[in-house]
Design an enzyme around this catalytic site. Structure first.
Site, PDB file in Angstrom:
ATOM      1  N   GLN A  17       0.709  -1.243   0.026  1.00 21.72           N
ATOM      2  CA  GLN A  17       0.076   0.029   0.067  1.00 21.72           C
ATOM      3  C   GLN A  17       0.876   1.307   0.147  1.00 21.72           C
ATOM      4  OE1 GLN A  17      -3.391   2.413   2.733  1.00 21.72           O
ATOM      5  NE2 GLN A  17      -2.706   0.243   2.931  1.00 21.72           N
ATOM      6  N   LEU A  72       8.670  -8.987 -14.435  1.00 11.66           N
ATOM      7  CA  LEU A  72      10.085  -8.987 -14.763  1.00 11.66           C
ATOM      8  C   LEU A  72      10.919  -9.862 -13.645  1.00 11.66           C
ATOM      9  CD1 LEU A  72      11.797  -7.991 -17.093  1.00 11.66           C
ATOM     10  CD2 LEU A  72      12.454  -6.114 -15.612  1.00 11.66           C
ATOM     11  N   ASP A  73      11.463 -10.879 -13.967  1.00 12.52           N
ATOM     12  CA  ASP A  73      12.297 -11.541 -12.626  1.00 12.52           C
ATOM     13  C   ASP A  73      13.793 -10.821 -12.637  1.00 12.52           C
ATOM     14  OD1 ASP A  73      13.695 -13.068 -11.341  1.00 12.52           O
ATOM     15  OD2 ASP A  73      13.440 -15.102 -12.068  1.00 12.52           O
ATOM     16  N   THR A  74      13.866 -10.087 -11.579  1.00 13.10           N
ATOM     17  CA  THR A  74      14.806  -9.407 -11.520  1.00 13.10           C
ATOM     18  C   THR A  74      16.200 -10.191 -10.991  1.00 13.10           C
ATOM     19  OG1 THR A  74      14.298  -8.628  -9.269  1.00 13.10           O
ATOM     20  CG2 THR A  74      13.863  -7.225 -11.040  1.00 13.10           C
ATOM     21  N   ASN A  96       9.524   0.289  -1.997  1.00 12.78           N
ATOM     22  CA  ASN A  96       9.300  -0.021  -0.572  1.00 12.78           C
ATOM     23  C   ASN A  96       9.334  -1.420  -0.083  1.00 12.78           C
ATOM     24  OD1 ASN A  96       6.557  -0.490  -1.500  1.00 12.78           O
ATOM     25  ND2 ASN A  96       5.627  -0.404   0.308  1.00 12.78           N
ATOM     26  N   PHE A  97      10.518  -2.043  -0.595  1.00 10.98           N
ATOM     27  CA  PHE A  97      11.038  -3.444  -0.118  1.00 10.98           C
ATOM     28  C   PHE A  97      11.287  -3.319   1.226  1.00 10.98           C
ATOM     29  CE2 PHE A  97      11.857  -3.986  -4.748  1.00 10.98           C
ATOM     30  CZ  PHE A  97      10.832  -4.852  -5.193  1.00 10.98           C
ATOM     31  N   GLY A  98      11.500  -4.537   1.842  1.00  9.34           N
ATOM     32  CA  GLY A  98      12.213  -4.692   3.148  1.00  9.34           C
ATOM     33  C   GLY A  98      13.542  -4.079   3.096  1.00  9.34           C
ATOM     34  N   ARG A 104      20.676  -6.025  -2.191  1.00 10.99           N
ATOM     35  CA  ARG A 104      20.790  -7.541  -2.506  1.00 10.99           C
ATOM     36  C   ARG A 104      20.753  -8.009  -3.954  1.00 10.99           C
ATOM     37  NH1 ARG A 104      18.215  -8.283   2.622  1.00 10.99           N
ATOM     38  NH2 ARG A 104      16.173  -9.096   1.588  1.00 10.99           N
ATOM     39  N   ASP A 168       0.629   3.761   6.249  1.00  9.15           N
ATOM     40  CA  ASP A 168       1.019   3.440   4.857  1.00  9.15           C
ATOM     41  C   ASP A 168       0.759   4.558   3.803  1.00  9.15           C
ATOM     42  OD1 ASP A 168       1.914   0.871   5.257  1.00  9.15           O
ATOM     43  OD2 ASP A 168      -0.196  -0.012   4.756  1.00  9.15           O
ATOM     44  N   GLY A 248      -7.459  24.121  19.954  1.00 12.73           N
ATOM     45  CA  GLY A 248      -7.914  24.909  21.130  1.00 12.73           C
ATOM     46  C   GLY A 248      -9.192  25.170  21.531  1.00 12.73           C
ATOM     47  N   GLN A 249     -10.257  24.595  20.321  1.00 13.36           N
ATOM     48  CA  GLN A 249     -11.702  24.859  20.491  1.00 13.36           C
ATOM     49  C   GLN A 249     -12.056  23.469  20.945  1.00 13.36           C
ATOM     50  OE1 GLN A 249     -12.745  27.832  20.082  1.00 13.36           O
ATOM     51  NE2 GLN A 249     -11.339  28.818  18.871  1.00 13.36           N
TER      52      GLN A 249
HETATM   53  C1  LIG Z   1       5.906  -4.649   3.503  1.00 16.57           C
HETATM   54  C2  LIG Z   1       7.027  -5.792   3.671  1.00 16.57           C
HETATM   55  C3  LIG Z   1       6.915  -5.995   5.333  1.00 16.57           C
HETATM   56  C4  LIG Z   1       6.750  -6.966   2.802  1.00 16.57           C
HETATM   57  O1  LIG Z   1       7.987  -7.948   3.180  1.00 16.57           O
HETATM   58  P1  LIG Z   1       7.948  -9.199   2.392  1.00 16.57           P
HETATM   59  O2  LIG Z   1       6.620  -9.853   1.785  1.00 16.57           O
HETATM   60  O3  LIG Z   1       8.798 -10.130   3.244  1.00 16.57           O
HETATM   61  O4  LIG Z   1       8.739  -8.591   1.059  1.00 16.57           O
HETATM   62  P2  LIG Z   1      10.275  -8.009   1.105  1.00 16.57           P
HETATM   63  O5  LIG Z   1      10.084  -6.512   0.511  1.00 16.57           O
HETATM   64  O6  LIG Z   1      11.288  -7.966   2.161  1.00 16.57           O
HETATM   65  O7  LIG Z   1      11.023  -8.987  -0.152  1.00 16.57           O
HETATM   66  C5  LIG Z   1      10.592  -8.932  -1.243  1.00 16.57           C
HETATM   67  C6  LIG Z   1      11.617 -10.269  -1.977  1.00 16.57           C
HETATM   68  O8  LIG Z   1      10.734 -10.424  -3.279  1.00 16.57           O
HETATM   69  C7  LIG Z   1      11.920 -10.345  -4.009  1.00 16.57           C
HETATM   70  N1  LIG Z   1      11.295  -9.665  -5.262  1.00 16.57           N
HETATM   71  C8  LIG Z   1      10.561  -8.752  -5.339  1.00 16.57           C
HETATM   72  N2  LIG Z   1      10.361  -8.514  -6.524  1.00 16.57           N
HETATM   73  C9  LIG Z   1      10.971  -9.206  -7.272  1.00 16.57           C
HETATM   74  C10 LIG Z   1      11.044  -9.421  -8.917  1.00 16.57           C
HETATM   75  N3  LIG Z   1      10.458  -8.920  -9.697  1.00 16.57           N
HETATM   76  N4  LIG Z   1      11.762 -10.601  -9.012  1.00 16.57           N
HETATM   77  C11 LIG Z   1      12.416 -11.209  -8.570  1.00 16.57           C
HETATM   78  N5  LIG Z   1      12.572 -11.024  -7.018  1.00 16.57           N
HETATM   79  C12 LIG Z   1      11.519 -10.271  -6.600  1.00 16.57           C
HETATM   80  C13 LIG Z   1      13.019  -9.488  -3.463  1.00 16.57           C
HETATM   81  O9  LIG Z   1      14.175  -9.566  -4.215  1.00 16.57           O
HETATM   82  C14 LIG Z   1      12.801  -9.835  -2.216  1.00 16.57           C
HETATM   83  O10 LIG Z   1      13.531 -10.960  -2.021  1.00 16.57           O
HETATM   84  P3  LIG Z   1      14.827 -11.409  -1.092  1.00 16.57           P
HETATM   85  O11 LIG Z   1      14.390 -10.874   0.528  1.00 16.57           O
HETATM   86  O12 LIG Z   1      15.375 -12.703  -1.206  1.00 16.57           O
HETATM   87  O13 LIG Z   1      16.092 -10.317  -1.233  1.00 16.57           O
HETATM   88  C15 LIG Z   1       8.321  -5.071   3.431  1.00 16.57           C
HETATM   89  O14 LIG Z   1       8.467  -5.150   2.066  1.00 16.57           O
HETATM   90  C16 LIG Z   1       8.733  -3.818   4.095  1.00 16.57           C
HETATM   91  O15 LIG Z   1       8.888  -3.878   5.367  1.00 16.57           O
HETATM   92  N6  LIG Z   1       8.934  -2.908   3.401  1.00 16.57           N
HETATM   93  C17 LIG Z   1       9.201  -1.461   3.923  1.00 16.57           C
HETATM   94  C18 LIG Z   1       7.988  -0.888   4.579  1.00 16.57           C
HETATM   95  C19 LIG Z   1       6.751  -0.674   4.089  1.00 16.57           C
HETATM   96  O16 LIG Z   1       6.658  -0.171   3.012  1.00 16.57           O
HETATM   97  N7  LIG Z   1       5.866  -1.360   4.782  1.00 16.57           N
HETATM   98  C20 LIG Z   1       4.350  -1.158   4.222  1.00 16.57           C
HETATM   99  C21 LIG Z   1       3.782  -1.734   3.170  1.00 16.57           C
HETATM  100  S1  LIG Z   1       2.211  -1.206   2.901  1.00 16.57           S
END
Ligand SMILES: CC(C)(COP(=O)(O)OP(=O)(O)OC[C@H]1O[C@@H](n2cnc3c(N)ncnc32)[C@H](O)[C@@H]1OP(=O)(O)O)[C@@H](O)C(=O)NCCC(=O)NCCS
Length: 425
Positions: A17, A72-74, A96-98, A104, A168, A248-249
């Site tokens: 989100q 896309l598989d990155t 906003n990945f972890g 990595r 979020d 204040g109100q």
């Molecule tokens: C939201 C959250 C908790 C979700 O955690 P999660 O589901 O474990 O996902 P992550 O973002 O940590 O990891 C994504 C994984 O998918 C992989 N991935 C994502 N897109 C990819 C793609 N297109 N191709 C290949 N791999 C992909 C990433 O490389 C990662 O793998 P790794 O951990 O082996 O390096 C986490 O992303 C987070 O803390 N984000 C930051 C705070 C945030 O925005 N939170 C609110 C979300 S609404």
């Protein structure tokens, strides 16, 4: 009418989100938002809280309007090649990945700058640098760690989270502002920059008035909190203030006619000082206009329970529309509690585009909240969210300029499809 952000290309690696809220707003203003999704899976919200089997959830569709989707598989070598071309082509990367995920993958800020020095690299994380920087965070964690939960709810109950997604969506909006600020700066510097917002910081920013109160505590009780009038001493930290006004109100949520059966038959009533005389007349207490216990705001503060109790006797005799009409005649600020059902049926919100009906190829028609920010000279229309990978070919060919044989090679290498599982031994 043109669109304000036309020509801006966003490489959207965001999910769930917080990030999608940010890129959706930019897309509404005309940015070309290219959402990179994991082949076969996509943004996890596509399948979460599904109301219709095998159809993109409302969670996803309502956060991803106006975007294009490429799978896309990155982690696939060809996929990385395509990603690098996207980095070189786009103006902004949003993720906003972890913590540490993009590093990595091999895309540190240094590497991104090498690939594209004009790139604005925008991230949301749960926490800023410090003891919690490696933690994953969702909405309610941010509400709790950003000070909102400890100050929400009633004094004699547990901390509460709010229904509004301030962790979020609130952080996504902060990030959007950071991005357009960096884009503006780039017009002068020619260089991109890193934009980061921590969800804890975003929530704390929204809870700013409670940090105000924390410092006021040193100088005496918070006289506008009901607890003061009830003679209950304050502790060391800002307490939960129920529905007391944060300004204040003084204000309260009061019952209105029908409250016995309707869970939303309440109205927010503010006793703004300049309209005090009118309030006294409306509720039938004209004597309070001159009585020393009620005439001036400081005298009223220790008596808020009694005063609001009296006002509630009046609001309980009125429906939402009756109360609104009478009170607004006197400029007395008030707000009925509106349910989601009522908002979904409010024609005036549709007239302004704040509520919209959208058509989706597999879902059909659904309602969404549109763009709440209105610009007088820039159009902003809401278009349906993309299906998973719907624009993969189009982006490879038109945005990245790959000829047909290279598109075929990218696909043959498995860059746009889920990795094949190794055969069981
Ligand atoms: C939201 C959250 C908790 C979700 O955690 P999660 O589901 O474990 O996902 P992550 O973002 O940590 O990891 C994504 C994984 O998918 C992989 N991935 C994502 N897109 C990819 C793609 N297109 N191709 C290949 N791999 C992909 C990433 O490389 C990662 O793998 P790794 O951990 O082996 O390096 C986490 O992303 C987070 O803390 N984000 C930051 C705070 C945030 O925005 N939170 C609110 C979300 S609404």
């Amino acid at each position: 009418m043109g669109k304000a952000l036309e020509g801006v290309k966003i490489l959207d690696m965001s999910h769930v989100q917080a990030g999608p809220t940010c890129t959706q707003i930019l897309a509404w203003f005309g940015a070309d938002v290219i959402k990179v999704e994991r082949p076969g899976v996509g943004d996890i919200t596509r399948g979460q809280l599904q109301d219709v089997p095998k159809v993109d959830s409302l969670y996803f569709t309502m956060l991803n309007h106006n975007k294009r989707s490429i799978t896309l598989d990155t982690k696939n070598p060809k996929g990385r090649e395509v990603l690098e071309r996207l980095i070189k082509t786009c103006d902004v990367l949003v993720e906003n990945f972890g913590p540490g995920v993009l590093d990595r993958m091999g895309y540190t800020w240094e590497r991104i700058q090498e690939l594209n020095p004009r790139m604005i690299y925008a991230s949301i994380k749960g926490f800023g640098p410090g003891p919690y920087e490696d933690c994953k965070v969702y909405e309610n964690v941010a509400q709790c760690t950003g000070g909102a939960a400890s100050t929400t709810g009633f004094r004699d109950g547990p901390p509460l989270v709010t229904g509004a997604q301030i962790g979020d969506s609130g952080t996504g909006l902060h990030l959007g502002l950071g991005i357009v600020t960096a884009l503006y700066h780039r017009t002068k510097s020619g260089k991109g920059q890193r934009v980061t917002v921590a969800m804890q910081d975003g929530v704390l920013n929204l809870a700013r008035v409670k940090m105000r109160d924390q410092q006021r505590l040193k100088h005496g009780p918070l006289t506008e909190y009901s607890q003061h009038g009830e003679g209950i001493p304050f502790g060391e930290a800002v307490p939960r203030a129920g529905n007391d006004s944060g300004g204040g109100q003084p204000g309260r949520i009061l019952k209105r006619k029908g409250w016995e059966k309707d869970p939303n038959a309440y109205i927010y009533f503010i006793t703004q000082a300049p309209v005090w005389d009118a309030i006294c007349d409306v509720i039938g207490e004209p004597g309070w206009k001159t009585h020393p216990d009620y005439a001036k705001p400081p005298a009223r503060l220790p008596r808020l329970n009694e005063i609001f109790g009296r006002i509630e006797k009046w609001t309980m005799t009125k429906t939402k529309f009756e109360a609104m009409e009478i009170l607004n005649n006197y400029d007395i600020p008030c707000g009925p509690i509106l349910s989601m059902k009522e908002l979904a049926e409010d024609k005036s919100l549709f007239a302004t585009g704040t509520m919209v009906e959208v058509d989706h190829p597999t879902r059909g028609k659904y309602l969404s909240v549109g763009n709440p920010i209105k610009l007088s000279d820039s159009a902003s229309e809401v278009k349906r969210s993309p299906l998973l990978g719907e624009h993969t070919d189009e982006i490879l060919r038109e945005v990245l300029g790959y000829p047909a044989d290279e598109v075929a090679a990218i696909k043959a290498a498995g860059a746009t499809t889920p990795p094949k599982k190794a055969a069981a031994e």
